[in-house]
Structure formats: C-alpha cells, structure tokens
Design an enzyme around this catalytic site. Structure first.
Site: not given
Length: 737
Positions: A86, A412, A465, A496-497, A624, A646, A675, A707
C-alpha cells in the site's frame, strides 16, 4: 488492445487533461503523473533498478515493465512479479523497489523528459513530477542482509542529476519532487540523506524545485524540510492544518510555500470560506508572490468528474450538492484564485455564496443523523467486544464440529468473475433480464464453483461471490447511510479500479445481506462453507467517509451492522465466518505516536463485529498487501480463530516476525500470488510451506492463496488450486507420520 493502441490511448488522455487544465487556468500543470501501472514502478524503470531475473526481457521495455508488475509465464519465460504494497495510508498499491548491496543505477528510461516534451509540443508548459531520491529508496526493500538501502544514495543521485539536467535542457522551469517520507518518523540517517541529496541536486541544476509532502504534517521534520535548498515547499493543510504556524515560522526568506487546502483524499466540497482564511493568513506573512494554492495531494485518490453522475434517481442525488470530484476540485482551486484577486468576478462571488449555503445545509441535514443508531452505539459494553472463552477452548469445540485435517486448504473468498458473469450483472442493471433470471444464472454459477472445489478436494469452501460487484460496495448497497456513484472509479493497482461508496450518514443494517447466498451454497455440499463478510475497518477505509464526526464513531456503527450479519449467519447454520480486514494496516496513522489510539478503536470495532457468536463458530479474517509485522500484537488482540495473510510475493518474508512473537491462533500465509497470471509449481508451494512451519506449528497452519480470485481466469485458477491442494496433501503426509 495492442501495444500501439495502448500507447496512443495514453497519449490522447494526457493531451486531454493538459489542455483542460490549461483552459481552467492552472498555473503549474503537472506532467509525468500519468502511469500505465504505478508511479513507483515508473521510477524504478527510470533509474534502472531492475532485478536481474528480468534481464531476459530488457529488449522490450513495455514487456519488461508489466512483467515486473505482474510476473510473466509464457514462451519459456517464467519470472515472478515484484512485491506490491500500500502507498502510505491509501488503497493505492505500488510495486516495491528491490535493492541489493551492489546495486547500480543508470538512466534507463526517460519517460519524465519525453512527456514534458510531449506537452511542450502542444504549447503547454508543464511541471514534471518525480518521486524524490530519498523517498524512492525508503519505499524499497533490501533483498539481502548487511546493508541499508540509504547507503545507495551516492550511486542514485547522479541519475537524478542527469534526469534533471535533461529536463532543464528540454525547457522545463519547475520540477515537483515528491518526498512524502518527510511527514514520517525519520532517524538520523534519513535526515542526513535528505540534506546530502538536495545539496547535491541544487549544485547541478538551475531548475526551480518544489518538494511536495502530503498525508500528514511535517511536525518535528519542519526545520529539516524548510532548510532544504529548494525553491518551494508543499504542505498538506487538510490532514494537518495545525502545522501551518510552525512552517511559517521556520520557512526561510525567499522560499515559496504551496498550501494544500483542497482535499485530495475525500470527495466533500471544499469549505471555501475556511480555505480563504488559511490562504490570507499565509499571504499576509509571505506575500502573494510566494504562495501557491493547491490540492492537499494528487487527485489520484478521488473520482474523475462529478458531471458524469447524470442519473437523478440514484442514492447520490440527495447529497450531490455536497460533493466535489477531481475536476470540481480543480474548479475550486481556480475559484479560490479569483476570490483572492483584487476584483473577484460576480460569478465567483455567487459561487462562494452557494458554497456557504451548501456547507451549512450539510451540517443540519436530517439525511445524516439517526437517533436509533446513536443510542445503540452509546450502549456498547466491554462484554460486546470479547469472545466468551479462550482460543484453545474454542479450537477444541470447533474441531469437534468441523473435523478438519492437518494443513486444511481453503481460498480467500471470491472466484473468477468472468465476462459472462459481468455481462449478467450489466444486463440486470439495464433491465434486460429479470431478477429471477439473474438469480438463476448466479445460482448455476455458484453451484458449478462449489462442485469444482469439492472435486479439487479443497477442505473449506466458499461460494464464489458471483453476486457481488465489489467487497465493499456490495455491503454498502445494503446498509443505510451509504450512497453510490455511477462512475466514481478510483485506481487501486495497475488497471484495477474500485468504486468506493460514500458514507454520508449514520450506518445501520435494515436486513440480512449474505445469509441467502451462504445458506444456498452450504446446501450444495457437506463440507464447511464459509460465510464471507467485509469487516468494519475495511468498509470504512475503502469508502469516502463523512467528515463531520470522528471516523472511530462511524466505524463502530458499521461494526454493529456487521455483528448483526454474523449472528444471523450463525443462526442459519454457517459454521465458519470470515470477516475480511485487509485495510486495517492501511488505516494506521503515519506517525508512531498516533498508532495506539487508532489500533485501540480499530481492534475494538473488529471484536464488536465478531464476538456475538458461540465457541463452535470459527471466525476467520484476512489481510493482504500491507506491512503489518509492526502491529502483530494488535492483530493478535483481534482474536480471530484463523487469520489468512498475503506472503508469497515476499517469499514468506512477513513471517519473520514470528521469530520473536508467537502468534496465538491459527494462520494461513498465502502460498501463491493471485495478482499474477503465472501458475506456481508444487515444489514452489512446498518450499513456502516449509518456510512457514519454521515459525508456525503444523497443526495451526492453513494452506491458501494470497487473496481472492475475482480478477483471475478460470484456467489458471484451477491449475494453481489443484497444485496447492496437492502440496497440502504432501505436507499432510510428511507431518502425520
């Protein structure tokens, strides 16, 4: 999209934004703020800090760039991605630079110069934006022991000097150098690095340099930042308005100050009257010629344009007049500029009056306050924040119900949302299929997912999901106090948004949110089915949050809503409930002295959400892409029965904390990176698991991906999970003998 199309689209977007900023009247228009993946990765490519495993790809810079971000597994090439984490306390992710003791740097890519020239050809003078050399090094990691990455500064600075000289030769006047680490706790080595770096840069360029700080106040670093030999300093007066006097008192004569008064992190309309007061105080001290008016930070973290919210029958409509997205924030900057002039226009004065009315209306609106919610929140007791018995007692009770094997396998939560699944959702929203038809399609997809997991021999299943658009938006849509945008997309990582909800009022849960899907999925299998929820801190952090009350109060309201859902899932027969909190580290204040207060209410809110169940119900949480080793004791206080984290990109490096701290509950360190499209082999997974058992007792160790799998394709997902299960079976066999 082809490589040519990608590059042409990027060029068109830059042109559109530069021209619009010029038309809006912005004086210093940024360049080199456009990225195909991540600004830190751009800098890594620029300075040639390319890990040796990518040498095979250096003939094609674009292929190399995306391989560093996502890994690559094709045409005989198999390289893992660089670590991702992050960006300070945001939900934006950056690619972590990797440094070795013998690291060298070279000017490998001139994107910053090229984009400056690109704008100049359009007749637009821009201010290139670079990540500063000290922050760049501090953002990275040493990949071997025996040195400190700041020791590399002397090798890095010549490349920065070369880059600045090329910008100067190209005609640049100003360059913005981002040094966000100046608002963090700095040791003496870092402080000395700042002084050394900017003395060197100043000696080799005549460019006007602006150091930009954001997300916090300078505090004890004010003197250091103020004295650096640059022409201007930018500070964030939204996050830390109280720093202004200290900065003004220490700013040297002649140095300009850029004051960030328009919020770059949230979507609420600027209080123009308050901003004008701030600006006038600064102008009175420094003179108008030494003052820049700016956003608190980049507008990367807010949606693009409120004008794209065109529907009048949405949840956003009643509160739209209180909001400002990126382009509206640009308008606020130009409006402030005109209002500060000797003769503001009549239109600007009209907008100021309208702004005052909107700010006053928001403070008293009945849309915001709910007395029932406030009353319930005030009655929470310490008993509501604790499980009934110890973890060991709960573990025994849970094992009697669940009968899980050694090294139990799970995922996950989400499974691939294919084009077909997304198309169904789109058709349903457009009214092209009925609710019944949509529900039928989702149930069929859920059933396929559950049966595939059984065939793969995964021990604890999830429902996939498929009904969920986003792990926060889905819940916000079912909670009171939330509003939603049509087009309020914000970058999370790469392409990725996410579309964060807007929390504008008191939060409550009017009805169950997930019980129907969880019980349907459980009816399809005799294996345990996890109920999947997003935790209160993550819902808070990944939303745009109301700014009229403490965030801790809003979080506790969300926690009570999640608690209601957890209890309903238990009543419906769900034995395992996962409450994801990937953002709990993200919300941590940037200064250590502020950590305890935040962790106190953040952990308390998680415990409120999870503590209403019986011992037999197993509570999981997931975290993560965050550095949480330094808060591991607080995470242990959350008392989740199982935590999944993660770990694979760092090669289980995050588990080093367990050398000194014995995590008391069960843990599932991720064994492969979701990812990246590459599929790990069994030996790779086994190697990570063997690392993990050095620190975690085998009977406490779970096996899972890093994840959720929402963004992956089915083919790679199936191959990777099958290998993960086979690796777990091998571990089970080895450790049960």
């Amino acid at each position: 999209m082809t490589k040519k199309e990608l590059l042409e689209e990027g060029k068109a977007l830059r042109k559109e934004n530069w021209e619009r900023l010029k038309a809006e009247g912005i004086d210093l228009i940024p360049s080199n703020d456009f990225s195909l993946y991540d600004q830190v990765l751009d800098m890594t490519l620029a300075v040639g800090a390319i890990p040796t495993r990518y040498n095979i790809l250096q003939s094609d810079k674009l292929e190399l760039y995306f391989a560093m971000a996502r890994g690559e597994q094709k045409d005989g090439k198999d390289v893992i991605a660089m670590e991702m984490t992050k960006w300070f306390d945001t939900n934006y992710h950056y690619i972590v630079p990797e440094f070795t003791k013998e690291q060298t740097f070279t000017l490998f890519d001139t994107k910053a110069v090229d984009e400056y020239k690109e704008a100049a050809e359009l007749g637009i003078q821009t201010m290139p934006v670079l990540i500063g050399p000290v922050s760049y090094l501090l953002l990275g990691k040493e990949k071997e022991e025996g040195f400190n990455r700041l020791e590399l500064l002397d090798r890095l600075l010549p490349v920065y000097i070369q880059l600045l000289q090329q910008l100067e030769e190209a005609g640049a006047h100003w360059v913005q150098i981002d040094e966000p680490f100046l608002v963090l706790d700095l040791d003496n080595d870092a402080k000395e690095a700042y002084s050394k770096a900017y003395e060197a840069l100043r000696q080799h360029t005549r460019l006007e340099l602006m150091i930009a700080t954001y997300f916090e106040g300078l505090r004890d670093n004010t003197e250091l930042a103020a004295k650096l030999p640059v022409d201007a300093l930018h500070i964030d007066l939204v996050r830390c308005p109280q720093q202004l006097d200290n900065v003004l008192n220490q700013l040297p004569a002649g140095k300009s100050l850029s004051i960030g008064v328009v919020d770059g992190r949230n979507i609420w309309k600027n209080d123009l009257t308050a901003s004008l007061d701030f600006i006038r105080r600064v102008v009175e001290r420094l003179g108008a010629e030494r003052v820049f008016v700016a956003g608190s930070s980049s507008f990367l973290h807010v949606p693009y344009d409120l004008e794209l919210e065109t529907k009048e029958d949405t949840s956003l409509a009643p509160i739209k007049k209180w909001l400002a997205f990126a382009w509206q924030k640009v308008d606020e900057l130009t409006l402030l500029k005109d209002l500060l002039s000797d003769a503001p226009s009549a239109e600007s004065l009209r907008k100021l009056a309208a702004n005052k009315a909107d700010i006053a209306d928001k403070q008293v609106s009945p849309l915001i306050h709910n007395a029932t919610v406030a009353k319930r929140t005030s009655k929470v007791t310490e008993a509501d924040t604790r499980r009934h018995t110890s973890f060991e007692a709960r573990r025994t009770a849970q094992q009697e119900v669940l009968h899980l094997p050694l090294f139990p396998t799970t995922t996950i939560g989400s499974f691939p949302q294919t084009k077909e699944v997304r198309a169904w959702r789109s058709k349903f929203k457009k009214g092209e299929i009925t609710a019944e038809e949509y529900d039928k399609l989702l149930k069929e997809e859920t059933e396929r997912c559950v049966h595939w997991q059984e065939q793969a021999d995964i021990d604890v299943l999830v429902h996939g999901e498929f009904e969920r658009n986003d792990m926060v938006e889905y819940f916000g849509e079912q909670l009171d106090g939330f509003a939603f945008t049509q087009n309020g997309w914000v970058q999370s990582y790469g392409s990725r948004c996410v579309k964060p909800p807007v929390i504008f009022g008191d939060v409550s849960r009017p009805h169950p949110m997930t019980v129907g899907w969880s019980t349907f999925a459980q009816s399809l299998t005799s294996r345990p089915m996890k109920g999947m929820l997003t935790g209160p801190v993550t819902i808070l952090e990944w939303s745009f949050v109301r700014n009229d009350q403490p965030r801790s109060v809003t979080c506790q309201q969300i926690a009570l809503a999640v608690r209601d859902e957890v209890c309903d899932l238990e009543k419906a027969g769900i034995k395992i409930i996962q409450i994801d909190e990937p953002a709990i580290r993200e919300g941590l204040p940037l200064r250590h002295c502020d950590w305890e207060e935040y962790m106190e209410w953040a952990v308390r809110c998680f415990c409120i959400s999870s503590s209403g169940v019986k011992d037999e119900t197993q509570i999981h949480t997931h975290m993560c892409y965050s550095e949480f080793n330094d808060i591991i004791e607080h995470i242990a206080r959350m008392d989740a029965d199982v935590i999944t984290i993660e770990c694979s990109r760092s090669q289980m490096e995050l588990l080093n904390v367990f050398r000194d701290f014995r995590y008391p509950n069960e843990i599932g360190p991720g064994v492969y990176d979701i990812h990246s499209a590459r599929v790990p082999d069994i030996e790779e997974i086994l190697q990570l698991l063997h690392k993990a058992v050095r620190y975690i007792r085998p009977e406490y160790l779970w096996v899972n991906p890093d994840c959720g799998l929402k963004t992956r394709g089915w083919d790679e997902t199936e191959k990777a999970l099958i290998k993960m299960v086979l690796a777990a079976h091998k571990m089970r066999k080895d450790y049960s003998q």
